[in-house]
Scaffold this motif. Structure first.
Motif, PDB file in Angstrom:
ATOM      1  N   LEU A  34       0.829  -1.207   0.000  1.00  0.00           N
ATOM      2  CA  LEU A  34       0.000   0.000   0.000  1.00  0.00           C
ATOM      3  C   LEU A  34       0.862   1.254   0.000  1.00  0.00           C
ATOM      4  CD1 LEU A  34      -2.755  -0.886   2.624  1.00  0.00           C
ATOM      5  CD2 LEU A  34      -2.924  -0.974   0.148  1.00  0.00           C
ATOM      6  N   PRO A  35       0.464   2.257  -0.780  1.00  0.00           N
ATOM      7  CA  PRO A  35       1.173   3.538  -0.728  1.00  0.00           C
ATOM      8  C   PRO A  35       0.833   4.277   0.572  1.00  0.00           C
ATOM      9  CG  PRO A  35      -0.639   3.637  -2.301  1.00  0.00           C
ATOM     10  CD  PRO A  35      -0.577   2.232  -1.794  1.00  0.00           C
ATOM     11  N   ALA A  36       1.648   5.250   0.903  1.00  0.00           N
ATOM     12  CA  ALA A  36       1.499   5.980   2.165  1.00  0.00           C
ATOM     13  C   ALA A  36       0.105   6.577   2.341  1.00  0.00           C
ATOM     14  CB  ALA A  36       2.564   7.069   2.269  1.00  0.00           C
ATOM     15  N   GLN A  37      -0.479   7.109   1.284  1.00  0.00           N
ATOM     16  CA  GLN A  37      -1.811   7.721   1.384  1.00  0.00           C
ATOM     17  C   GLN A  37      -2.860   6.687   1.801  1.00  0.00           C
ATOM     18  OE1 GLN A  37      -2.526  11.104   0.946  1.00  0.00           O
ATOM     19  NE2 GLN A  37      -4.460  10.514   1.840  1.00  0.00           N
ATOM     20  N   GLN A  38      -2.797   5.497   1.240  1.00  0.00           N
ATOM     21  CA  GLN A  38      -3.755   4.448   1.615  1.00  0.00           C
ATOM     22  C   GLN A  38      -3.497   3.936   3.028  1.00  0.00           C
ATOM     23  OE1 GLN A  38      -3.818   1.429  -1.400  1.00  0.00           O
ATOM     24  NE2 GLN A  38      -4.984   2.699  -2.823  1.00  0.00           N
ATOM     25  N   ILE A  39      -2.227   3.880   3.424  1.00  0.00           N
ATOM     26  CA  ILE A  39      -1.897   3.493   4.800  1.00  0.00           C
ATOM     27  C   ILE A  39      -2.512   4.507   5.759  1.00  0.00           C
ATOM     28  CG2 ILE A  39      -0.026   3.250   6.472  1.00  0.00           C
ATOM     29  CD1 ILE A  39       1.719   2.186   4.119  1.00  0.00           C
ATOM     30  N   ARG A  42      -6.278   3.929   5.926  1.00  0.00           N
ATOM     31  CA  ARG A  42      -6.602   2.668   6.596  1.00  0.00           C
ATOM     32  C   ARG A  42      -6.409   2.779   8.113  1.00  0.00           C
ATOM     33  NH1 ARG A  42      -5.529  -2.990   4.507  1.00  0.00           N
ATOM     34  NH2 ARG A  42      -6.096  -2.071   2.512  1.00  0.00           N
ATOM     35  N   LEU A  43      -5.386   3.512   8.544  1.00  0.00           N
ATOM     36  CA  LEU A  43      -5.087   3.639   9.973  1.00  0.00           C
ATOM     37  C   LEU A  43      -5.674   4.906  10.597  1.00  0.00           C
ATOM     38  CD1 LEU A  43      -1.362   2.448  10.005  1.00  0.00           C
ATOM     39  CD2 LEU A  43      -3.414   1.134  10.584  1.00  0.00           C
ATOM     40  N   SER A  44      -6.412   5.670   9.802  1.00  0.00           N
ATOM     41  CA  SER A  44      -6.999   6.931  10.264  1.00  0.00           C
ATOM     42  C   SER A  44      -5.940   7.874  10.814  1.00  0.00           C
ATOM     43  CB  SER A  44      -8.077   6.679  11.320  1.00  0.00           C
ATOM     44  OG  SER A  44      -9.111   5.901  10.787  1.00  0.00           O
ATOM     45  N   LEU A  45      -4.872   8.026  10.041  1.00  0.00           N
ATOM     46  CA  LEU A  45      -3.777   8.926  10.375  1.00  0.00           C
ATOM     47  C   LEU A  45      -3.609   9.936   9.249  1.00  0.00           C
ATOM     48  CD1 LEU A  45      -1.111   6.270  11.449  1.00  0.00           C
ATOM     49  CD2 LEU A  45      -2.480   7.703  12.964  1.00  0.00           C
ATOM     50  N   SER A  46      -2.904  11.014   9.535  1.00  0.00           N
ATOM     51  CA  SER A  46      -2.572  11.946   8.475  1.00  0.00           C
ATOM     52  C   SER A  46      -1.399  11.382   7.670  1.00  0.00           C
ATOM     53  CB  SER A  46      -2.203  13.319   9.036  1.00  0.00           C
ATOM     54  OG  SER A  46      -0.930  13.269   9.639  1.00  0.00           O
ATOM     55  N   LEU A  47      -1.271  11.811   6.446  1.00  0.00           N
ATOM     56  CA  LEU A  47      -0.147  11.391   5.613  1.00  0.00           C
ATOM     57  C   LEU A  47       1.161  11.822   6.270  1.00  0.00           C
ATOM     58  CD1 LEU A  47       0.960  10.147   3.035  1.00  0.00           C
ATOM     59  CD2 LEU A  47       0.565  12.336   1.890  1.00  0.00           C
ATOM     60  N   HIS A  48       1.164  12.992   6.874  1.00  0.00           N
ATOM     61  CA  HIS A  48       2.350  13.494   7.566  1.00  0.00           C
ATOM     62  C   HIS A  48       2.770  12.534   8.691  1.00  0.00           C
ATOM     63  CE1 HIS A  48       5.203  16.410   9.112  1.00  0.00           C
ATOM     64  NE2 HIS A  48       4.678  16.242  10.314  1.00  0.00           N
ATOM     65  N   ASN A  51       4.301   9.358   7.239  1.00  0.00           N
ATOM     66  CA  ASN A  51       5.669   9.631   6.789  1.00  0.00           C
ATOM     67  C   ASN A  51       6.624   9.784   7.976  1.00  0.00           C
ATOM     68  OD1 ASN A  51       5.219   9.446   4.023  1.00  0.00           O
ATOM     69  ND2 ASN A  51       4.502  11.562   3.919  1.00  0.00           N
ATOM     70  N   ASP A  52       6.150  10.367   9.073  1.00  0.00           N
ATOM     71  CA  ASP A  52       6.972  10.462  10.281  1.00  0.00           C
ATOM     72  C   ASP A  52       7.289   9.079  10.842  1.00  0.00           C
ATOM     73  OD1 ASP A  52       7.192  13.209  10.228  1.00  0.00           O
ATOM     74  OD2 ASP A  52       5.652  13.559  11.756  1.00  0.00           O
ATOM     75  N   HIS A  53       6.307   8.173  10.800  1.00  0.00           N
ATOM     76  CA  HIS A  53       6.548   6.801  11.249  1.00  0.00           C
ATOM     77  C   HIS A  53       7.597   6.126  10.366  1.00  0.00           C
ATOM     78  CE1 HIS A  53       3.684   6.800  14.425  1.00  0.00           C
ATOM     79  NE2 HIS A  53       2.615   6.827  13.648  1.00  0.00           N
TER      80      HIS A  53
END
Length: 75
Positions: A34-39, A42-48, A51-53
Motif C-alpha cells: 500500500l502507498p502511504a496515502q492508503q496506509i 486505513r489507519l486513520s492517520l494523516s499522511l504526515h 511519513n513520520d513513522h
C-alpha cells in the motif's frame, strides 16, 4: 530450509529495533504494497504522521528508503 516470510520476520525485527506498535502497523501495510496515502486512510492517520513513522523506522533500522527497508524484510 527456506527464508522466513516477511510477516514472520516483522515482529522479530520490530522487537529488535524498538519499533513501536503504530510503526509496526504502518510497516505491515507497506509490506502489503500500500502507498502511504492508503496506509494513512486505513489507519486513520494523516499522511504526515505516516511519513513520520516511516522516517522513525528508517532511522532505527539504518536504511534510507522504503524500498531498502522492504527488501531487507523480504529476502
Amino acid at each position: 530450509m527456506q527464508p522466513a516470510p516477511a510477516d514472520l520476520l516483522l515482529p522479530v525485527v520490530a522487537a529488535w529495533y524498538g519499533i513501536t506498535r503504530r510503526e509496526h502497523g504502518v510497516l505491515e501495510l507497506a509490506l502489503e504494497g500500500l502507498p502511504a496515502q492508503q496506509i494513512a486512510r486505513r489507519l486513520s492517520l494523516s499522511l504526515h504522521t505516516v511519513n513520520d513513522h516511516f522516517k522513525a523506522v528508517y532511522r532505527k533500522t539504518r536504511v534510507t528508503c522504503r524500498e531498502e527497508l522492504i527488501s531487507g524484510l523480504c529476502r
